[in-house]
Design a protein around this motif. Sequence first.
Motif, mmCIF file in Angstrom:
data_model
loop_
_atom_site.group_PDB
_atom_site.id
_atom_site.type_symbol
_atom_site.label_atom_id
_atom_site.label_comp_id
_atom_site.label_asym_id
_atom_site.label_seq_id
_atom_site.Cartn_x
_atom_site.Cartn_y
_atom_site.Cartn_z
ATOM 1 N N VAL A 91 32.148 21.314 75.606
ATOM 2 C CA VAL A 91 32.816 20.381 75.109
ATOM 3 C C VAL A 91 32.189 19.653 73.885
ATOM 4 O O VAL A 91 32.463 19.302 72.905
ATOM 5 N N GLU A 103 32.562 19.554 69.847
ATOM 6 C CA GLU A 103 32.772 18.211 69.006
ATOM 7 C C GLU A 103 31.691 18.151 67.954
ATOM 8 O O GLU A 103 31.945 17.674 66.946
ATOM 9 N N VAL A 145 37.993 21.172 67.402
ATOM 10 C CA VAL A 145 38.923 20.320 68.392
ATOM 11 C C VAL A 145 38.703 21.048 70.007
ATOM 12 O O VAL A 145 38.833 22.321 69.911
ATOM 13 N N PRO A 146 38.102 20.357 70.829
ATOM 14 C CA PRO A 146 37.879 21.046 72.177
ATOM 15 C C PRO A 146 39.300 21.458 72.984
ATOM 16 O O PRO A 146 39.640 20.517 73.936
ATOM 17 N N ARG A 194 43.699 18.374 74.464
ATOM 18 C CA ARG A 194 42.183 18.605 74.083
ATOM 19 C C ARG A 194 41.583 17.622 75.035
ATOM 20 O O ARG A 194 41.876 16.518 75.603
ATOM 21 N N CYS A 231 37.839 15.539 75.329
ATOM 22 C CA CYS A 231 36.855 14.895 74.477
ATOM 23 C C CYS A 231 35.722 14.347 75.575
ATOM 24 O O CYS A 231 36.145 13.752 76.568
ATOM 25 N N GLN A 235 31.701 8.778 75.374
ATOM 26 C CA GLN A 235 30.577 8.553 74.737
ATOM 27 C C GLN A 235 29.787 7.522 75.394
ATOM 28 O O GLN A 235 30.219 6.489 75.922
#
Length: 78
Positions: free
Chosen positions: A17, A21, A26-27, A71, A73, A76
């Motif tokens: 993933v 990114e 787009v995962p 998708r 993501c 972070q």
Amino acid sequence: MQQVQLSDVEARVYDAVAALEARGQVPYPDLIAQECGLTEEQLQSPLHLLTEKNLLHREDSPMAGLDFGPRFCAQQLA
């Protein structure tokens, strides 16, 4: 900071993933599966577990009538 233990498959999925990114792709599940060498069926459990561990989050299509599937993501990390 607490360290989360990941299985080998979970680590491969997370890395896939993140790599998608990083390349601006787009995962979607089909691309994640291709990136980490799994079938989409084999991918379901690790995606679910990574989402539960708050390492990935699922995003559904933001545009009505234009659904390419979910998708996933990478979160972070601070």
